[in-house]
Design an enzyme around this catalytic site. Structure first.
Site, short mmCIF file in Angstrom:
data_model
loop_
_atom_site.label_atom_id
_atom_site.label_comp_id
_atom_site.label_asym_id
_atom_site.label_seq_id
_atom_site.Cartn_x
_atom_site.Cartn_y
_atom_site.Cartn_z
CD GLU A 39 5.01 28.73 1.63
OE1 GLU A 39 5.86 28.95 0.74
OE2 GLU A 39 4.73 27.58 2.05
N GLY A 84 5.52 25.15 5.90
CA GLY A 84 5.09 24.86 4.54
C GLY A 84 3.58 24.99 4.40
N GLY A 131 0.82 -1.20 0.00
CA GLY A 131 0.00 0.00 0.00
C GLY A 131 0.85 1.25 0.00
CB CYS A 156 -1.04 6.18 -1.18
SG CYS A 156 -2.72 6.76 -1.52
CG HIS A 180 -32.36 20.39 -9.59
ND1 HIS A 180 -31.63 21.50 -9.25
CD2 HIS A 180 -33.56 20.50 -8.93
CE1 HIS A 180 -32.35 22.26 -8.44
NE2 HIS A 180 -33.52 21.68 -8.24
N GLY A 184 7.42 19.41 1.32
CA GLY A 184 7.43 18.64 0.08
C GLY A 184 7.99 17.25 0.25
CB ILE A 229 1.43 17.87 2.86
CG1 ILE A 229 1.44 16.93 1.65
CG2 ILE A 229 1.66 17.06 4.14
CD1 ILE A 229 2.77 16.22 1.44
#
Length: 464
Positions: free
Chosen positions: A207, A184, A38, A41, A443, A273, A188
């Site tokens: 940031e 950051g 897995g 993720c 709708h 990152g 994430i």
């Protein structure tokens, strides 16, 4: 020594999908995975983060009811959360999914080898010694598929350990800190930062750039910025991190003007990152693009019969991209004619509100010289959004002016992640504005905003 036709290193979304498809096609396959199948993720990324986000939203909603601020007339006496039980629930979801993947591998005849692989050459891999037998396993293969994924970027002046954590640790907290600093403001950092704030934690986000979500256009990030301010998240934009002070309790930051300040925090989440996990590939001497392995449109590397997929091959680092690449490689090995050339790969940011983008934005289209028209339809004019108490956001379509070919979709709002399939499908099928505008949409639904955006681009929206 054992031998196989296809040897896959890495059991994440790309690797396990490649293995399952190869098994379906009758290709003898061995999958080597050092931890649980897995990958990032299923185990410490996409799935557990969405579980935590959902739990945080449920708690936050109950807390609002306890404050007596619900326009629905709902009132609760109090709100509390047992974070250990929340984590156990999240882990249960992960266990069911990873168990399901293992069962599918077995069903399709794939041999799963637990251990860390060491690449000897493009045809031979050695797996760490078995804990019971003490013997290493050497595997020879005709095709080697590299699917080793990625890992969080670690800042040299803010190494992981103690109060400094990565997203992996943030998804399994033993207890909640009183104050968290997130380094950051990408997807994430914001997803987890908002979740922690909804759980009652004081959150600061630092940031280096001058706005949040710098990879998305400003119009999409504005509703998220408003939501952060409403939640009481403290933003420190245009600021860089210097590290922790000597006590290990204060995060030092510096503005672009050179002004230094400190944030008293219990925990720091570094979310700047991810980078390809390319260590151990040196013996292959593959052509690289930075830290990523260079591949062609069939995911072939510079070495014959050595393939690379997913995060190891660079951006976009998305599980669904890796899955599609893995399936394709298995089919090419089986003799089918395939190449990887998607019209678009949708990207979703699970903030509150959510963001989804597929194809070109108006700015992207202008940058490459396309003459396009774009139109937005706001959720404030959508009946279903009103009943969900979420009228913030919009759907935007981007199409060529000359022939109305749709080249991009973007949306921001509650639940818009579910529109990603329609966006990607219309781009893959080469839909034009008239195709979407002429399709009857159910709708009431959020999807009506998709049709209305196309109608508005044609100059005759019905509900605005």
């Amino acid at each position: 020594m054992q031998s196989t036709t296809l040897l896959i290193i890495g059991g994440g979304p790309g690797g396990y999908v490649a293995a399952i498809r190869a098994g379906q096609l009758g290709i003898p396959t061995i999958l080597v995975e050092g931890e649980n199948v897995g990958g990032t993720c299923l185990n410490v990324g996409c799935i557990p983060s969405k579980a935590l986000i959902h739990a945080a939203q449920e708690f936050h909603q109950l807390a609002q009811f306890a404050n007596g601020s619900s326009p629905l007339g709902i009132h609760a006496s109090s709100a509390s959360i047992d974070i250990a039980r929340t984590v156990a629930w999240k882990d249960g979801i992960v266990d069911r999914l990873t168990g399901g993947v293992a069962a599918l591998l077995k069903k399709n005849g794939v041999r799963l080898v637990k251990g860390w692989a060491r690449i000897i050459d493009g045809k031979t891999v050695e797996v760490d010694p078995d804990k019971q037998t003490g013997q290493a396993l050497r595997i020879a293969c005709e095709h080697l598929l590299l699917a080793t994924g990625s890992q969080p970027v670690e800042l040299p002046f803010l190494p992981f350990g103690g109060p400094v954590v990565s997203s992996t640790q943030a998804l399994s907290p033993a207890s909640l800190p009183k104050r968290l600093a997130v380094v950051g403001a990408g997807y994430i950092g914001l997803e987890l930062g908002m979740a922690y704030r909804k759980l009652g934690v004081e959150v600061d986000i630092v940031e280096a750039r001058d706005r949040i979500l710098p990879t998305y256009d400003a119009d999409l990030s504005k509703p998220v910025l408003a939501a952060l301010k409403k939640l009481g998240v403290a933003l420190h934009l245009s600021s860089r991190v210097l590290g922790m002070d000597q006590t290990g309790r204060v995060l030092r930051i510096q503005s672009t003007k050179g002004e230094e300040s400190g944030l008293a925090v219990e925990q720091v989440l570094v979310a700047v990152g991810r980078r390809p996990r390319s260590e151990g590939l040196e013996s292959l001497m593959l052509d690289m693009e930075g830290q990523a392995v260079r591949i062609d449109e069939q995911c072939r590397t510079s070495m014959r019969n050595v393939w690379a997929i997913g995060d190891l091959a660079g951006e976009p680092m998305l599980a669904h991209r890796a899955m599609a690449q893995g399936e394709m490689v298995a089919e090419i090995i089986a003799g089918k004619r395939r190449r990887f050339c998607p019209a678009a790969i949708a990207a979703v940011c699970f903030t509150d509100p959510e963001i989804v983008a597929a194809g070109l934005s108006p700015q992207d289209a202008a940058h490459i010289g396309l003459d396009c028209i774009s139109a937005e339809f706001p959720f404030s004019a959508n009946g279903r959004a009103m009943t969900l108490e979420s009228t913030v956001g919009f759907v935007r379509v981007v199409a060529r002016r000359d022939n109305h070919l749709i080249v991009g979709w973007q949306a921001v709002g509650r639940g818009v992640s579910e529109l990603s399939a329609a966006f990607a499908q219309s781009l893959e099928m080469g839909a034009r504005l008239e195709d979407v505008a002429g399709t009857i949409h159910a709708h009431p639904s959020l999807g009506e905003a998709v049709q209305e955006a196309a109608l508005r681009a044609l100059g005759h929206a019905l509900h605005i």
